[in-house]
Enzyme design. Structure first.
Site, PDB file in Angstrom:
ATOM      1  N   HIS A  37       0.839  -1.200   0.000  1.00 44.41           N
ATOM      2  CA  HIS A  37       0.000   0.000   0.000  1.00 44.41           C
ATOM      3  C   HIS A  37       0.874   1.251   0.000  1.00 44.41           C
ATOM      4  O   HIS A  37       0.683   2.162  -0.806  1.00 44.41           O
ATOM      5  CB  HIS A  37      -0.920  -0.009   1.226  1.00 44.41           C
ATOM      6  CG  HIS A  37      -1.519   1.326   1.566  1.00 44.41           C
ATOM      7  ND1 HIS A  37      -2.526   1.901   0.818  1.00 44.41           N
ATOM      8  CD2 HIS A  37      -1.241   2.223   2.548  1.00 44.41           C
ATOM      9  CE1 HIS A  37      -2.849   3.076   1.342  1.00 44.41           C
ATOM     10  NE2 HIS A  37      -2.078   3.299   2.386  1.00 44.41           N
ATOM     11  N   ASP A  45       7.008  23.050 -25.150  1.00 48.37           N
ATOM     12  CA  ASP A  45       6.933  21.690 -24.609  1.00 48.37           C
ATOM     13  C   ASP A  45       7.953  21.580 -23.494  1.00 48.37           C
ATOM     14  O   ASP A  45       8.604  22.558 -23.127  1.00 48.37           O
ATOM     15  CB  ASP A  45       7.213  20.644 -25.705  1.00 48.37           C
ATOM     16  CG  ASP A  45       6.520  19.317 -25.399  1.00 48.37           C
ATOM     17  OD1 ASP A  45       6.931  18.653 -24.445  1.00 48.37           O
ATOM     18  OD2 ASP A  45       5.539  18.991 -26.104  1.00 48.37           O
ATOM     19  N   TRP A  68       7.333  -0.377   3.974  1.00 45.80           N
ATOM     20  CA  TRP A  68       7.862   0.287   2.774  1.00 45.80           C
ATOM     21  C   TRP A  68       9.264   0.820   2.992  1.00 45.80           C
ATOM     22  O   TRP A  68       9.989   1.086   2.039  1.00 45.80           O
ATOM     23  CB  TRP A  68       6.929   1.420   2.334  1.00 45.80           C
ATOM     24  CG  TRP A  68       7.128   2.714   3.068  1.00 45.80           C
ATOM     25  CD1 TRP A  68       6.686   3.019   4.303  1.00 45.80           C
ATOM     26  CD2 TRP A  68       7.826   3.883   2.600  1.00 45.80           C
ATOM     27  NE1 TRP A  68       7.057   4.293   4.657  1.00 45.80           N
ATOM     28  CE2 TRP A  68       7.743   4.849   3.624  1.00 45.80           C
ATOM     29  CE3 TRP A  68       8.495   4.204   1.418  1.00 45.80           C
ATOM     30  CZ2 TRP A  68       8.324   6.117   3.504  1.00 45.80           C
ATOM     31  CZ3 TRP A  68       9.070   5.471   1.321  1.00 45.80           C
ATOM     32  CH2 TRP A  68       8.979   6.408   2.347  1.00 45.80           C
ATOM     33  N   SER A  79      13.407   6.808 -13.546  1.00 47.15           N
ATOM     34  CA  SER A  79      12.294   7.601 -14.048  1.00 47.15           C
ATOM     35  C   SER A  79      12.211   8.959 -13.355  1.00 47.15           C
ATOM     36  O   SER A  79      12.092  10.003 -14.001  1.00 47.15           O
ATOM     37  CB  SER A  79      10.993   6.813 -13.846  1.00 47.15           C
ATOM     38  OG  SER A  79       9.886   7.654 -13.862  1.00 47.15           O
ATOM     39  N   SER A  80      12.307   8.940 -12.025  1.00 44.01           N
ATOM     40  CA  SER A  80      12.189  10.196 -11.265  1.00 44.01           C
ATOM     41  C   SER A  80      13.308  11.160 -11.605  1.00 44.01           C
ATOM     42  O   SER A  80      13.082  12.363 -11.739  1.00 44.01           O
ATOM     43  CB  SER A  80      12.251   9.930  -9.760  1.00 44.01           C
ATOM     44  OG  SER A  80      11.101   9.294  -9.337  1.00 44.01           O
ATOM     45  N   HIS A  98      13.459  11.676   4.154  1.00 48.09           N
ATOM     46  CA  HIS A  98      12.868  12.922   4.601  1.00 48.09           C
ATOM     47  C   HIS A  98      12.709  13.951   3.492  1.00 48.09           C
ATOM     48  O   HIS A  98      11.625  14.494   3.328  1.00 48.09           O
ATOM     49  CB  HIS A  98      13.512  13.515   5.844  1.00 48.09           C
ATOM     50  CG  HIS A  98      12.525  14.460   6.464  1.00 48.09           C
ATOM     51  ND1 HIS A  98      11.462  14.007   7.188  1.00 48.09           N
ATOM     52  CD2 HIS A  98      12.336  15.776   6.311  1.00 48.09           C
ATOM     53  CE1 HIS A  98      10.673  15.021   7.483  1.00 48.09           C
ATOM     54  NE2 HIS A  98      11.177  16.109   6.975  1.00 48.09           N
ATOM     55  N   GLU A 119      12.177  13.159   0.632  1.00 48.08           N
ATOM     56  CA  GLU A 119      11.076  12.537  -0.114  1.00 48.08           C
ATOM     57  C   GLU A 119       9.708  13.036   0.359  1.00 48.08           C
ATOM     58  O   GLU A 119       8.821  13.287  -0.462  1.00 48.08           O
ATOM     59  CB  GLU A 119      11.171  11.018   0.020  1.00 48.08           C
ATOM     60  CG  GLU A 119       9.963  10.228  -0.443  1.00 48.08           C
ATOM     61  CD  GLU A 119       9.769  10.247  -1.949  1.00 48.08           C
ATOM     62  OE1 GLU A 119      10.709  10.594  -2.671  1.00 48.08           O
ATOM     63  OE2 GLU A 119       8.655   9.913  -2.384  1.00 48.08           O
ATOM     64  N   TYR A 175       8.997  15.888   1.481  1.00 44.39           N
ATOM     65  CA  TYR A 175       8.785  17.236   0.930  1.00 44.39           C
ATOM     66  C   TYR A 175       8.602  17.194  -0.574  1.00 44.39           C
ATOM     67  O   TYR A 175       7.925  18.045  -1.143  1.00 44.39           O
ATOM     68  CB  TYR A 175       9.913  18.179   1.345  1.00 44.39           C
ATOM     69  CG  TYR A 175       9.909  18.387   2.831  1.00 44.39           C
ATOM     70  CD1 TYR A 175       8.738  18.786   3.468  1.00 44.39           C
ATOM     71  CD2 TYR A 175      11.011  18.119   3.607  1.00 44.39           C
ATOM     72  CE1 TYR A 175       8.693  18.923   4.831  1.00 44.39           C
ATOM     73  CE2 TYR A 175      10.965  18.258   4.986  1.00 44.39           C
ATOM     74  CZ  TYR A 175       9.801  18.655   5.584  1.00 44.39           C
ATOM     75  OH  TYR A 175       9.751  18.778   6.937  1.00 44.39           O
ATOM     76  N   SER A 180      -1.186  27.380  -3.802  1.00 44.90           N
ATOM     77  CA  SER A 180      -0.814  28.784  -4.023  1.00 44.90           C
ATOM     78  C   SER A 180      -1.339  29.315  -5.350  1.00 44.90           C
ATOM     79  O   SER A 180      -1.365  30.530  -5.561  1.00 44.90           O
ATOM     80  CB  SER A 180       0.704  28.951  -3.984  1.00 44.90           C
ATOM     81  OG  SER A 180       1.221  28.433  -2.785  1.00 44.90           O
ATOM     82  N   HIS A 213      15.066  12.217  12.734  1.00 42.24           N
ATOM     83  CA  HIS A 213      13.880  12.282  13.606  1.00 42.24           C
ATOM     84  C   HIS A 213      12.928  11.118  13.327  1.00 42.24           C
ATOM     85  O   HIS A 213      11.981  10.926  14.065  1.00 42.24           O
ATOM     86  CB  HIS A 213      13.172  13.642  13.497  1.00 42.24           C
ATOM     87  CG  HIS A 213      12.513  13.927  12.189  1.00 42.24           C
ATOM     88  ND1 HIS A 213      12.443  15.181  11.654  1.00 42.24           N
ATOM     89  CD2 HIS A 213      11.888  13.135  11.297  1.00 42.24           C
ATOM     90  CE1 HIS A 213      11.799  15.129  10.503  1.00 42.24           C
ATOM     91  NE2 HIS A 213      11.456  13.901  10.261  1.00 42.24           N
ATOM     92  N   HIS A 214      13.211  10.347  12.266  1.00 40.81           N
ATOM     93  CA  HIS A 214      12.413   9.140  12.023  1.00 40.81           C
ATOM     94  C   HIS A 214      12.921   7.971  12.860  1.00 40.81           C
ATOM     95  O   HIS A 214      12.341   6.904  12.828  1.00 40.81           O
ATOM     96  CB  HIS A 214      12.481   8.755  10.545  1.00 40.81           C
ATOM     97  CG  HIS A 214      11.840   9.765   9.646  1.00 40.81           C
ATOM     98  ND1 HIS A 214      10.514   9.706   9.312  1.00 40.81           N
ATOM     99  CD2 HIS A 214      12.324  10.870   9.040  1.00 40.81           C
ATOM    100  CE1 HIS A 214      10.218  10.730   8.506  1.00 40.81           C
ATOM    101  NE2 HIS A 214      11.300  11.448   8.334  1.00 40.81           N
ATOM    102  N   THR A 268       7.191  26.662   7.165  1.00 38.93           N
ATOM    103  CA  THR A 268       5.862  26.118   6.880  1.00 38.93           C
ATOM    104  C   THR A 268       4.794  27.056   7.409  1.00 38.93           C
ATOM    105  O   THR A 268       3.767  27.296   6.749  1.00 38.93           O
ATOM    106  CB  THR A 268       5.706  24.724   7.508  1.00 38.93           C
ATOM    107  OG1 THR A 268       6.864  23.959   7.194  1.00 38.93           O
ATOM    108  CG2 THR A 268       4.492  24.021   6.962  1.00 38.93           C
ATOM    109  N   LYS A 302       4.160  29.883   5.110  1.00 40.30           N
ATOM    110  CA  LYS A 302       3.266  29.520   4.010  1.00 40.30           C
ATOM    111  C   LYS A 302       1.807  29.565   4.444  1.00 40.30           C
ATOM    112  O   LYS A 302       0.961  30.150   3.765  1.00 40.30           O
ATOM    113  CB  LYS A 302       3.601  28.119   3.498  1.00 40.30           C
ATOM    114  CG  LYS A 302       4.867  28.099   2.704  1.00 40.30           C
ATOM    115  CD  LYS A 302       5.101  26.738   2.121  1.00 40.30           C
ATOM    116  CE  LYS A 302       6.115  26.828   1.010  1.00 40.30           C
ATOM    117  NZ  LYS A 302       5.598  27.519  -0.156  1.00 40.30           N
ATOM    118  N   ARG A 313       1.571   0.339  15.028  1.00 38.49           N
ATOM    119  CA  ARG A 313       1.204   0.195  13.627  1.00 38.49           C
ATOM    120  C   ARG A 313       1.705  -1.140  13.084  1.00 38.49           C
ATOM    121  O   ARG A 313       2.495  -1.816  13.734  1.00 38.49           O
ATOM    122  CB  ARG A 313       1.767   1.364  12.810  1.00 38.49           C
ATOM    123  CG  ARG A 313       3.262   1.468  12.856  1.00 38.49           C
ATOM    124  CD  ARG A 313       3.799   2.780  12.304  1.00 38.49           C
ATOM    125  NE  ARG A 313       3.764   2.819  10.848  1.00 38.49           N
ATOM    126  CZ  ARG A 313       4.659   3.466  10.081  1.00 38.49           C
ATOM    127  NH1 ARG A 313       5.664   4.132  10.649  1.00 38.49           N
ATOM    128  NH2 ARG A 313       4.552   3.476   8.782  1.00 38.49           N
TER     129      ARG A 313
END
Lengths: 299, 535
Positions: free
Chosen positions: B87, B116, B152, B179-180, B263, B265, B267, B278, B312-313, B338, B341, B460
């Site tokens: 998932h 293009d 994951w 690809s990315s 991390h 990722e 963002y 925006s 922090h993870h 943040t 924003k 979890r």
């Protein structure tokens, strides 16, 4: 879109017409990837899939690049700039790939191994040092070529002498960067003979580097007992130098193609993007090598 | 320079009828498989993303069905673990990231006035790698041992021990990475090299800015992830010892490398959402975006900080105290840009002539709900508190507030906002509002109770739980099924809008800002053959 006259593209961005190459290349990548996953799990179909995918991708890239070369007279300076930017950002991504392995080297050497030694409970008697192949790995015997009796003990390994082949390799690669620059200057000065000679020397130096690197690997495996499985030292040593060697191979191949195109007279003093892209790539592998020489071989 | 461009522009207007003949679209295989057109490739990305959203959503519903009651009802725990792992992989790499790339493909060239993307064939390659990468990932369900089940994050040492599916995940991740990176290079080059005359960097629409910075993050961290899974592969099959203490390695090293990617990722998945919000809010508040330059700098600051907060993870993994403190303070620092924003969005709305069409409802919904996710993130940033929350449903609730009600709902809002421009028809406003309210309400029913579950200590990634967690889990499951079914309405709205409906005008909305609203709706196959001039 692509049916316009060359005049048109002096003021218009070149948007290439549709192409089946990307789709077919993706199928080839699929075969390579799935074949690789099958291979490492011992399925006989793995190598076959990889071969099909590899040949497919190589042929596709050949056809693709041939088409780009054929189209290149229509590319204006904006397209040229896009290619340059694309190459620069691609090299940045490569830098980050190597950064992951250099980061791993730093972490293992300065944190993981000392922490393992700190905890007497887990691995009594293990002392932090570098190079290390860990508490259960082989033990280091000497800083050079070990004697025959030493090698006969399977749990011992020796180290590559940094001032022997690695030093030669450093000089070879640094020299090749210089010869490449001379070739580039010759190209800009419209001196084709000089361009070709110095570029050929650069490619030859690259091949020489690779040959010495192969010699070093054979020596490591057969005489020193230093392998990919020699704990974290073997892991970081072979992964870093191995990926670097792979990039040198790629860079030398790019420069070889550029050399052939120089001989055919594809480039002008103003327009030679591929030459510069190959040169940037070559300087990049050169810089990575200097990092390797210092952090992997010497320190 | 700009004089000649103006002259070109006039010529172009004159030529328009002739140009129509040039505007021949290829059809069939040539159009959809061989495309070099940013709009078609954008559409492919968006369809792929929506497909993956449903696939990943179906897996989420398996998880929620199993968790409706304590005990084991529908699936065995190993399959449950495959569901949680797949998932997440599908939603992160298949739904959210390609979805935003689809938006970038469609909108960045239109917004900067380019004909293009800068490298159109590579653009097509970036897309077509994805279906094949996900085929490999999904095929892993059929190998011995089933799909990856280690989460994951693919933490070593569990993934060093897993079956063939781990290798398939690794090669699939390599393909997604290729690809990315190619997609990100394309977006950067398009943005930096193909802007219309007069479109300076500080005049670019916020969506383009956020994607420019996102693309930088992608190029910086996807290769690091590739490095991490490569080490995993060699540890599994070639005898290296990166994550094996017996050889001097450390499984925690995997976590460090993974989160150095992971991390930034997160963002990568939220900055383009900020960009979409925006764009939407100024249109429906009928005011220019408040604090444009502070918005740009806040985005850049978030991107910079994302590189120095990864640990922090892993507060509970056993790091030195200085590390825990550094990563705590650095993480809390992110709330400053943040916050800038969020204040700017609210201030843009302040005293605006607000109307509440569906895109605006989504934008306001995102501002509210994402901020809640941001605040629970601030709680998680506090190291000693995190020792309590770590790996509980509180974390699950937190990242679904930022990922679903941040990223996914922003994409839904963006879809309603630009769909008329894409297909030339207005969607049904009543149905759009229904979709917003159903999604928002069911989303909150699904995930709000998970905060309480986590604070009460429910971990979890387990197929079973003690009986005292039953009621909140039942709320969550009911909400999840409602949320899933509501998305059928989303598909219905999109399909019916593409097929027909009221003709959309060129501007679509009430005097919106941006070059995309100067081309007809639907946007012609080729736009900005001649660069427009931005004053």
């Amino acid at each position: 879109m692509a049916s316009h006259s060359p005049e048109h593209y002096k003021t218009h961005y070149y948007v290439p017409d549709s192409s089946v190459y990307p789709f077919v290349s993706s199928i080839a990548l699929f075969f390579i990837a799935l074949g690789g996953a099958s291979l490492v799990n011992g399925y006989a179909i793995g190598p076959k899939m990889m071969t099909i995918g590899g040949i497919g991708l190589a042929s596709l890239l050949f056809i693709w690049f041939r088409r780009v070369i054929a189209e290149s007279p229509d590319y204006n300076m904006d397209v040229d700039k896009s290619f340059r930017m694309g190459m620069a950002w691609f090299i940045f991504s490569e830098v980050m790939f190597f950064a992951a392995f250099f980061g791993a080297l730093y972490y293992l050497r300065n944190l993981a191994v000392p922490w393992l030694a700190e905890t007497e409970l887990l691995w009594p008697g293990f002392e932090a040092m570098w190079p290390s192949s860990g508490p259960l790995g082989a033990q280091i015997v000497t800083n050079g070529v070990p004697s025959a009796t030493e090698i006969s003990e399977a749990t011992k390994y020796g180290l590559i002498d940094p001032l022997h082949l690695p030093l030669y390799n450093t000089l070879i690669l640094l020299t090749s960067s210089v010869t490449l620059t001379i070739s580039h200057h010759a190209l800009r000065a419209s001196n084709r003979a000089q361009t070709i000679i110095w570029l050929a020397i650069t490619v030859a130096l690259g091949v020489w580097f690779l040959a010495l690197q192969v010699t070093e690997y054979i020596e490591a495996y057969q005489q020193l007992g230093l392998t990919l499985g020699t704990g974290v030292y073997g892991s970081t040593f072979f992964m870093l130098t191995g990926f670097h060697g792979f990039h040198v191979t790629l860079g030398a191949f790019i420069l070889f193609i550029v050399l052939l195109r120089c001989m055919k007279g594809h480039f002008t003093p103003e327009r030679h993007f591929v030459f510069e892209a190959g040169a940037w790539y070559w300087h990049f592998v050169d810089v990575v090598w200097v990092g390797l020489f210092i952090f992997v071989y010497i320190l | 320079m700009s004089d000649t461009a103006v002259a070109h522009g006039h010529d172009h207007a004159h030529d328009h009828d002739h140009d129509h003949d040039h505007d021949h679209k290829p059809t069939g295989f040539r159009r959809w498989f061989m495309s070099t057109n940013h709009k078609d490739i954008g559409t492919l990305y968006l369809i792929f993303s929506l497909t993956m959203l449903f696939l990943g959503g179906a897996m989420a519903l398996v998880i929620r069905a199993e968790l409706f009651q304590p005990g084991l009802q529908f699936v065995d725990p190993h399959f449950f673990n495959q569901m949680t792992t797949m998932h997440a992989l599908i939603m992160v790499f298949g739904a959210v990231m390609p979805g935003f790339v689809g938006f970038a493909n469609w909108m960045v060239p239109l917004m900067v006035g380019a004909p293009d993307m800068a490298l159109p064939r590579m653009n097509n390659w970036s897309f077509w790698i994805l279906p094949f990468a996900f085929s490999i990932l999904l095929l892993s369900f059929f190998v011995p041992g089933g799909a990856p089940a280690a989460g994951w994050t693919l933490y070593a040492p569990l993934t060093v021990q897993g079956g063939m599916s781990v290798d398939m995940a690794i090669v699939a991740i390599h393909m997604m990475g290729i690809s990315s990176i190619m997609g990100a290079i394309n977006i950067i080059v398009t943005t930096l090299n193909m802007r219309a005359p007069g479109m300076t960097l500080m005049k670019m629409p916020m969506f383009v800015w956020t994607w420019l910075i996102t693309a930088f993050l992608l190029i910086a961290v996807m290769p690091v992830f590739a490095g991490a899974v490569t080490m995993l592969l060699t540890d599994r099959h070639f005898g290296t010892a990166f994550f094996n203490p017996a050889g001097g390695g450390d499984p925690v090293l995997f976590q460090h490398i993974f989160w150095f990617f992971g991390h930034p990722e997160v963002y990568i998945m939220i900055l383009p959402a900020f960009g979409i919000i925006s764009q939407i809010i100024p249109t429906f508040a009928r005011k220019p975006l408040f604090g444009y330059s502070s918005m740009v700098f806040a985005t850049a600051a978030i991107a910079f900080l994302s590189f120095i907060v990864w640990a922090h993870h892993m507060f509970t993994v056993g790091m030195p105290l200085q590390g825990e403190l550094f990563f705590m303070y650095a993480t809390m620092l992110i709330s400053v840009p943040t916050g800038v924003k969020v204040f700017n969005w609210v201030t843009t709305m302040w005293r605006g002539s607000m109307t509440f069409e569906t895109p605006m409802l989504y934008a306001i919904g995102v501002v509210f709900l994402f901020t809640m996710g941001g605040l629970s993130g601030l709680m998680l940033a506090i190291t000693p508190a995190d020792f309590q929350y770590h790996d509980t449903y509180f974390v699950v609730a937190h990242f679904h507030y930022v990922l679903f009600s941040g990223a996914v709902m922003a994409m839904m809002g963006g879809t309603f906002y630009w769909l008329p421009k894409w297909c030339g028809h207005m969607y049904n406003e009543t149905l759009g509002k229904w979709h917003f309210w159903l999604t928002t309400i069911f989303f909150n029913i699904t995930f709000f109770p998970q905060h309480f579950l986590g604070l009460a200590g429910m971990p979890r990634r387990y197929a079973d739980y003690p009986i005292q967690f039953t009621e909140f889990n039942q709320w969550s499951t009911v909400g999840a099924f409602g949320l899933g079914i509501s998305q059928l309405l989303f598909v219905y709205i999109i399909v019916s809008t593409v097929r027909g409906g009221k003709k959309a005008t060129t501007e679509v909305w009430d005097n919106p800002e941006g070059l995309e609203w100067t081309v007809p709706s639907p946007a012609p196959f080729h736009t900005f053959d001649e660069p427009p001039v931005v004053k």
